[in-house]
Design a protein around this motif. Structure first.
Motif, PDB file in Angstrom:
ATOM      1  N   TYR A   1      -6.100 -46.528 -48.289  1.00 36.25           N
ATOM      2  CA  TYR A   1      -5.208 -46.336 -47.147  1.00 36.25           C
ATOM      3  C   TYR A   1      -4.627 -44.931 -47.162  1.00 36.25           C
TER       4      TYR A   1
ATOM      5  N   GLN B   1       8.242 -38.616 -45.307  1.00 39.69           N
ATOM      6  CA  GLN B   1       6.953 -38.433 -44.659  1.00 39.69           C
ATOM      7  C   GLN B   1       7.111 -38.751 -43.188  1.00 39.69           C
ATOM      8  N   GLY B   2       6.964 -37.734 -42.349  1.00 48.62           N
ATOM      9  CA  GLY B   2       7.159 -37.965 -40.931  1.00 48.62           C
ATOM     10  C   GLY B   2       5.841 -38.247 -40.232  1.00 48.62           C
ATOM     11  N   GLN B   3       5.895 -38.280 -38.915  1.00 50.63           N
ATOM     12  CA  GLN B   3       4.686 -38.533 -38.134  1.00 50.63           C
ATOM     13  C   GLN B   3       3.719 -37.369 -38.252  1.00 50.63           C
TER      14      GLN B   3
ATOM     15  N   LEU C   1      11.716 -52.603 -46.483  1.00 52.05           N
ATOM     16  CA  LEU C   1      11.405 -51.968 -45.217  1.00 52.05           C
ATOM     17  C   LEU C   1      11.409 -52.963 -44.065  1.00 52.05           C
TER      18      LEU C   1
ATOM     19  N   ARG D   1       9.653 -42.868 -48.529  1.00 48.52           N
ATOM     20  CA  ARG D   1       8.723 -42.824 -47.401  1.00 48.52           C
ATOM     21  C   ARG D   1       9.300 -42.080 -46.218  1.00 48.52           C
ATOM     22  N   MET D   2      10.623 -41.956 -46.188  1.00 47.23           N
ATOM     23  CA  MET D   2      11.224 -41.260 -45.054  1.00 47.23           C
ATOM     24  C   MET D   2      11.075 -39.753 -45.157  1.00 47.23           C
TER      25      MET D   2
ATOM     26  N   PRO E   1      10.024 -45.730 -41.523  1.00 48.44           N
ATOM     27  CA  PRO E   1       9.029 -44.689 -41.763  1.00 48.44           C
ATOM     28  C   PRO E   1       7.808 -44.868 -40.869  1.00 48.44           C
ATOM     29  N   TYR E   2       7.239 -43.758 -40.412  1.00 48.66           N
ATOM     30  CA  TYR E   2       6.183 -43.803 -39.405  1.00 48.66           C
ATOM     31  C   TYR E   2       5.008 -44.695 -39.770  1.00 48.66           C
ATOM     32  N   SER E   3       4.551 -44.604 -41.022  1.00 45.58           N
ATOM     33  CA  SER E   3       3.341 -45.355 -41.372  1.00 45.58           C
ATOM     34  C   SER E   3       3.525 -46.866 -41.266  1.00 45.58           C
ATOM     35  N   GLU E   4       4.764 -47.356 -41.354  1.00 46.78           N
ATOM     36  CA  GLU E   4       4.977 -48.803 -41.248  1.00 46.78           C
ATOM     37  C   GLU E   4       5.646 -49.188 -39.944  1.00 46.78           C
TER      38      GLU E   4
ATOM     39  N   TYR F   1      -5.855 -55.232 -42.660  1.00 48.34           N
ATOM     40  CA  TYR F   1      -4.578 -54.640 -42.277  1.00 48.34           C
ATOM     41  C   TYR F   1      -4.712 -53.899 -40.947  1.00 48.34           C
TER      42      TYR F   1
END
Lengths: 282, 433, 299
Positions: free
Chosen positions: C236, A239-241, A220, A236-237, B64-67, C255
């Motif tokens: 988390y 999962q959006g905002q 990433l 992970r993509m 990705p949003y979380s990172e 973090y």
């Protein structure tokens, strides 16, 4: 006769109890996995039903097709395969060499260096992430697979420590016998120690594969072209905002899980083999 | 004769050189967190942009949003920042304070007609200068409700109360919530609740602080939530805020019209799981509910009026220009494009965000149901207050929200929780780190 | 003779360094620098978007004396570590012993037990939130069958950490593999000799199996400690540190400081404080190990 019967009965009840505990535990182990499979075949609104509906009313096998439309999933798989296999080879070779060095060889500062190596696992990743990134940037390795693969050839402390423990469980007499025969350290490593570490090496193979396959932080941070992303980043993509596409994420996760399971199932063989030390006095 | 040839040669050469300079495509990097469907749609728009400007190529870098913040900050720290960045107002604010966004005042003045847009937020405009760009979309916080539940209970909907009966206030809200909280299957436990209480500030307690007129305002407009930014003290213990919190948390403990946090076992939101009749949430949920809710009718309404009717507005930007970009003109063109017709109309269709371009905001596409009362969004923009972030905002709010959770769980009284929140909040504000 | 011995020792020393050279090179190239950099950063105020500014010991003063969440997060992590690591070792070891016997379908069982370690993190989080649900979750359902009213698990500040410990035990499959490898490494002739001498299964277990396993147990202990002190992911994803900061683990707070609040210098000082704690705990374990860990060959 009766004494023997009660002994038999005891062993049998023990076995039955073992079976029950083990089966119960196995069931608990796989509940999330079953949910994963079940959800991967649901429609988005069916996913939301709670408690979960375990059998979807109409299995949407099309979800498995849709993940390839939603994201370049096939590319992700290809990239993961390349990175993981290269990393595995690197980690197994380098970690066993270093483990032999720490576990068998004597050299000044050995134990201190071993502690230094272990200590590199103790500093949280978040605070070294940026300096490491700067290094890779100055090498021009950004947006390539190099940061993911090259460090694998430079030893992994977890595997080194594990293999070192196993190497130290092997009697020194074997080495000494080989030395008398004129074997070099490397030959001792290669022909005697490694074959005796099969169970541990199997564990390393499995862990190495899983670790690299599931690693998402490194790809990433270092990759920026979506065509270079691996499966772990791809997952992970989904999962959006504002929300997650659960049905697709679970289908993709199942696809990602299969190679690991297949590898593990086949690696079982090496767990079943024990080792016998021949040529040793009792 | 010779000099003539030289002049021609010179002219030809300079023509060749200049044309090569002009025809070499410039590549600009745009970082975003869009993925899947939204990314595919955005890519179509990017293709449109590249067709419009053949000399500019856009390299889309999605994370990705979380990172997202972790990666973006890493790139900045290493000097590897993208030219245009998708941001929320929190990082935008930080970037502006550190001087990391390009001064685009002259570009904006030349190509943006403010009359065509809703009022822009004071985040990107400071002391007459515009930094990085302008917001390309907004979010407000309407009340979402399950129409079927109201109809089945024979109750007027929140919109009926607001538009027809002209009485949609906190008292009515409470009465209605009580009537809708019930035990459906007769097992002695409540299964459906009137509303929902959350510990987060954005869609949880802060909307109610606004309804009680309790927020702290900057002298030149905008709010900081509940922190006095000049004296750097939290204001969560001022009377109006205390009233708001007592009302909000009381929904769980006293009035029992909302479940305890963690009580519901659901996927998705309590509304779509049909566990609550109405709840305040971000306007982005319109896009999610449009796709996910198939078995009942949902709609939006104004929040119930307290002493005032107010909401906060969150201004986001698809892209802001980095101050260190090597291609400011091209980067600005991309931002301008995000503010333009094509992109804004795409936003109107998806309803994931609220467009800023008036023609898109009032377009037929935007006004298409669901939800039926989409006009509520227009009206809410009218009485919304922009959030102006300040240094340390998120950590203070996180710290205080955690303390308020204790009251929501019934472990402490609201007064005790507020006292703890004040202590933690002020400490965090004063930390040197 | 002396000269020959020192010549041999020198050769072995050089060979030793050669064997560890891959790690040594990697350490010098990619690890040492960043670690030293982060140590430097722990004495700075660095907001990521501009230059680090030297502030001496200010971060540490803030950490120890002014930050209301620092000691809380440290307590949360220590609680989790001291409860979770011993339980984890027992769970993984028991599992390995159970699955080392002659039961039908062994490979299948082992694979099933390993599944948790590789199941999608999202699926795991969602399912466990459900299992822990106070009203309809599996745990409280089973407890109700025994006429016990279960606690609110993740929804109760007093139970949330314990819930996460329970969840970590479910991932014991990873440790199980290592113990299985360790068990397979025990030479069969030891068991045979003991059986000939008439030893009972219990005696065999305590006098052969366990001692032979100590290097593996030690490995899992150390890695377990290092891992538990840095626990982060489950909190988390599932609780975001709540409720009421009861699952705000040390590295999660670190973090947040680094990537949400822009306090990278402060996060670095937190990291180095943790680093020192973990090194000390580990060194202590290595010292104690001399008393209970049995290596066939220790040079």
């Amino acid at each position: 006769m009766r004494h023997k019967d009660s002994r038999f009965a005891k062993i049998r009840t023990l076995k039955i109890i073992t079976y029950i505990i083990v089966t119960l535990g196995a069931f608990i182990s796989i509940i999330p996995f079953l949910w994963m499979l079940s959800t991967s075949l649901k429609t988005p609104s069916e996913v939301l039903l709670f408690p979960p509906k375990w059998i979807p009313s109409r299995p949407m096998f099309s979800n498995y097709r849709e993940i390839f439309n939603f994201l370049p999933f096939f590319t992700f798989i290809k990239n993961s395969v390349i990175v993981t296999f290269a990393s595995m080879v690197g980690q197994i070779i380098s970690s066993s060499l270093v483990a032999f060095g720490f576990g068998r060889m004597r050299f000044p500062g050995r134990d201190a260096l071993f502690m230094v190596m272990l200590s590199t696992l103790m500093l949280p990743y978040a605070v070294t992430m940026i300096p490491v990134y700067v290094i890779f940037r100055s090498l021009g390795w950004l947006n390539t697979f190099k940061p993911l693969i090259v460090p694998a050839f430079l030893g992994n402390p977890f595997f080194i420590f594990l293999l070192r423990q196993f190497i130290m469980s092997i009697p020194i007499e074997l080495d000494e016998a080989a030395k008398i025969d004129g074997c070099s350290s490397f030959r001792i490593f290669y022909q005697i120690i490694i074959p005796l570490c099969k169970p541990a090496l199997t564990a390393v193979v499995v862990f190495s594969f899983v670790g690299s396959w599931n690693d998402f932080l490194a790809p990433l941070i270092y990759l920026s072209d979506i065509e270079k992303y691996t499966i772990s980043v791809g997952l992970r993509m989904f999962q959006g905002q504002y929300g997650t596409y659960f049905h697709l994420l679970m289908a993709a996760s199942t696809v990602a899980l299969l190679p690991v399971l297949i590898l593990f199932f086949f690696a079982q063989r090496y767990f079943i083999e024990g080792i016998t030390l021949t040529g040793l006095k009792g | 004769m010779r000099s003539y040839k030289l002049i021609v040669a010179f002219l030809v050469l300079s023509l060749l050189l200049s044309s090569s300079v002009y025809s070499a495509p410039v590549t600009i990097r745009w970082s975003t967190w869009l993925s899947g469907e939204s990314l595919a749609e955005q890519q179509k728009l990017i293709d449109m942009f590249e067709k419009k400007y053949p000399d500019i190529k856009v390299k889309v870098e999605t994370t990705p949003y979380s990172e997202y913040t972790a990666k973006l900050f890493t790139q900045h720290a290493a000097g590897n920042a993208p030219d245009v960045m998708h941001t929320t107002i929190y990082f935008a604010d930080e970037y502006i304070r550190k001087g990391l966004l390009l001064d685009v005042t002259k570009y904006v003045k030349k190509s943006i007609d403010f009359k065509k847009y809703v009022k822009f937020s004071p985040i990107y405009v400071r002391e007459g200068k515009i930094w990085g760009g302008l917001e390309t979309h907004n979010q407000v916080y309407p009340l979402f409700y399950n129409v079927n539940m109201f109809k089945e209970a024979g109750l007027p909907t929140p919109n009926d109360y607001y538009y027809i009966k002209k009485k949609w206030d906190l008292q009515t809200f409470l009465e209605v919530a009580k009537k809708l909280t019930r035990d459906v299957n007769g097992d002695g436990k409540i299964d459906v609740w009137g509303t929902y209480v959350q510990s987060g500030w954005e869609t949880g307690w802060f909307p109610f602080v606004l309804l009680f007129d309790g927020e702290w305002r900057y002298p030149d407009g905008g709010t900081s939530t509940v922190v006095d930014v000049t004296s750097r003290k939290v204001t969560i213990d001022t009377p109006k805020v205390v009233d708001a919190l007592k009302f909000y948390i009381g929904l769980i403990q006293q009035e029992k019209v909302a479940p305890l946090p963690g009580e519901l076992a659901i996927m998705g939101t309590p509304l779509e799981a049909k566990k609550v009749a109405m709840m305040i949430d971000g306007s982005w949920m319109m896009n999610i509910y449009k796709a996910r809710i198939k078995d009942f009718e949902w709609d939006i309404a104004h929040p119930p009026k307290g002493t005032v009717l107010r909401t906060h507005i969150d201004a986001g930007a698809d892209g802001l220009v980095w101050a260190g970009t090597k291609h400011p003109e091209e980067a600005w063109k991309l931002v301008e494009f995000f503010l333009g017709e094509e992109v804004q109309m795409a936003k109107a269709r998806s309803k994931l965000v609220i467009p800023v371009l008036r023609s898109a905001l009032y377009s037929k596409e935007y006004l298409t149901a669901p939800p039926r009362h989409i006009k509520v969004i227009h009206e809410m923009i009218g009485y919304s207050v922009p959030i102006k972030p300040f240094e340390g905002m998120l950590e203070v709010l996180d710290g205080m929200s955690a303390e308020l959770e204790a009251a929501m769980l019934g472990k402490k009284s609201v007064d005790e929780a507020i006292k703890a929140a004040v202590e933690v909040g002020n400490k965090i504000l004063g930390l040197k780190r | 003779m002396e000269k020959l011995r020192s010549k041999v020792a020198k050769k072995e020393a050089i060979e030793g360094f050669l064997f560890i050279s891959p790690w040594l090179i990697g350490f010098c190239a990619f690890v040492a620098g960043p670690m030293i950099a982060s140590l430097y950063l722990s004495f700075t105020k660095w907001e990521l978007l501009d230059r680090p500014v030297w502030v001496g010991f200010q971060n540490f003063i803030t950490m120890f004396f002014e930050d209301p969440l620092f000691w809380k997060s440290l307590y949360n992590t220590i609680y989790y570590t001291f409860l979770g690591v011993p339980l984890g070792i027992i769970a993984a070891l028991s599992l390995a012993l159970l699955l080392n016997q002659d039961i039908k379908g062994l490979s299948l069982y082992r694979t099933l037990y390993y599944l948790p370690a590789v199941t999608s993190g999202v699926a795991t989080a969602i399912l466990w939130v459900w299992i822990f649900n106070p009203n309809i979750g599996l745990l409280n359902y089973f407890l109700s069958l025994l006429h016990i009213q279960g606690p609110r698990w993740l929804g109760d500040p007093g139970w949330a950490k314990f819930s996460l410990v329970i969840m970590s035990l479910w991932g014991a499959g990873g440790g199980m593999i290592i113990y299985l490898a360790g068990l397979k490494n025990i030479p069969i002739h030891l068991y045979e000799a003991a059986k000939i001498d008439g030893a009972s299964s219990w005696q065999i277990f305590w006098n052969i199996t366990i001692p032979q396993l100590t290097p593996t147990i030690f490995f899992n202990l150390i890695m377990g400690l290092i891992g538990a002190f840095q626990t982060f992911m489950n909190a988390y994803v599932m609780t975001q540190g709540g409720p009421v900061n009861s699952t705000l683990f040390y590295v999660l707070y670190l973090y947040n400081n680094a990537f949400q609040y822009y306090h990278m210098g402060y996060a670095s000082s937190m990291a180095w404080f943790l680093f020192i704690i973990v090194i000390l705990v580990t060194l202590l374990q290595f010292r104690l190990a001399r008393r209970w860990v049995y290596y066939e060959t220790q040079r």
